[in-house]
Enzyme design. Sequence first.
Site, short mmCIF file in Angstrom:
data_model
loop_
_atom_site.label_atom_id
_atom_site.label_comp_id
_atom_site.label_asym_id
_atom_site.label_seq_id
_atom_site.Cartn_x
_atom_site.Cartn_y
_atom_site.Cartn_z
N LYS A 8 35.94 43.52 36.98
CA LYS A 8 35.95 44.38 37.95
C LYS A 8 36.95 45.51 37.93
CE LYS A 8 39.47 42.82 40.78
NZ LYS A 8 40.51 43.72 41.11
N GLY A 100 44.76 42.90 36.62
CA GLY A 100 43.96 43.33 38.15
C GLY A 100 42.51 43.38 37.76
N LEU A 101 42.07 42.88 36.63
CA LEU A 101 40.47 42.99 36.17
C LEU A 101 39.72 41.77 36.83
CD1 LEU A 101 40.94 44.40 32.75
CD2 LEU A 101 40.41 45.71 34.81
N GLY A 102 40.36 40.66 37.35
CA GLY A 102 39.55 39.57 38.08
C GLY A 102 39.07 38.83 37.12
N GLY A 103 39.38 38.69 35.73
CA GLY A 103 38.79 37.63 34.98
C GLY A 103 38.77 36.17 35.19
N GLY A 104 39.98 35.82 35.80
CA GLY A 104 40.12 34.37 36.25
C GLY A 104 39.01 34.05 37.42
N SER A 105 38.99 34.99 38.38
CA SER A 105 38.08 34.79 39.38
C SER A 105 36.51 34.77 38.67
CB SER A 105 38.19 35.84 40.45
OG SER A 105 39.50 35.68 41.26
N SER A 106 36.33 35.73 37.98
CA SER A 106 35.10 35.76 37.53
C SER A 106 34.60 34.62 36.62
CB SER A 106 34.92 37.10 36.63
OG SER A 106 33.55 37.17 35.92
N ASP A 138 39.11 36.87 45.37
CA ASP A 138 38.16 37.83 44.62
C ASP A 138 36.95 36.91 44.25
OD1 ASP A 138 40.05 39.85 44.85
OD2 ASP A 138 40.53 39.84 42.73
#
Length: 299
Positions: A8, A100-106, A138
Site C-alpha cells: 500500500k 512504509g509499504l505495509g508488507g508485514g501487515s498485508s 494497518d
Amino acid sequence: MRLPAFAKINLSLHILGKRPDDYHELRTVFQTISLHDTLEISITSRSSGSFSMHMTSNDRELPLGRENLVLRAIEAISPEIGFTGDVRVHLEKRIPVARGLGGGSSDAAAAFIGMLRLTRKNLPLSRLMEIASGLGADVPFFLFGGRALAVNRGDEIYPLPDAPQSTIVVVSPKDIGVSTKEAYEWVSAELTKQAKPLNIWGFCTLCWSRPDKPPKVSNDFEKPVFSRHPRLEEIRDGLLKRGAADAALAGSGSAVFGIYRNPAQARRAAQEFPEDSVFVVQTLTRDKYGRSLGWRATA
C-alpha cells in the site's frame, strides 16, 4: 493455497495528536498497489487438538518464529475457527521491509484470508477486524484493499470510491530503512498537539470528493523523516522533475512514490534511480484486490 499480499501507499497521512493509550490519532487514505509478496499456506487438520506452525521464506533476514506477523495471525485466528492441526507457510518476500509499504501487515491479512478459505469457515467482519487490529494498525485495511479512509489509530476503515488506475513508481533506497517506531518518535511535539481533530467525513469530502482528480498528496511524516534522511527528499523531488503528477513519502518511509499518468514516462523515470530498488506498478481497485485474493470483506 497461494495468495498475493499487496503493498500500500498513503495518499494522505495526517497525525492529529497523541491519544490516551499512547497511540497517535490519524486520518489517512490508503491505496493498494500491485507490488506484492506471495504467501503459500497448507494445512493438515487433526482431531487430537494439537497445533503446530512451520514457516520458511526466501528472505534470510526475516524472523520465522512467533514474532512474525504471519504466524501471529494464524495463531490468533485458529481458535476462532476451531482449527487444530499443522500449518505450513512459505513467504516469498518482494515488498521491501521498513519502507512504509505495509508488507508485514498485508502478509498477516493474507494469512487470515488463507486460513478462512482453506478451512471454509467464516467470521463476522467486525470480529475479524478486531483480531486484525490487535496485530497492527494497518492490518484491518488489507481485509478491504482498494482505496480507503482510515481513522483512529489507522485501524477504523471506511472504503472510498476507486479512482481510475494510475501508474506508480516506488523508489526504495537500499541503504535507508525507517521503522514505524522511529518515525513516530521523530514527529514534532507541535504536530501531535493539535487541540481538535478534523471531522472524519469533512476530511473525506475535502480530500477525496473527486476520485477522478485527487488533490495533492501529503504526509506529516515527511518533515521529520526528510530532516534525518535528506536523500529521500531528493528522490521525491527527482520524481517530480521526471514528470510525476505528484510524489510523497510512502507511509512512515523510507520508500518514496510518484504518481504518473503516462506508463511510458513512469518507466523512463524509474531508470533514473539505478542505485535503488525501483518498482513500476499500478493502483488496484477494491474489486480487483478481492478477486486476486478470492475474498470479499462482508459483514
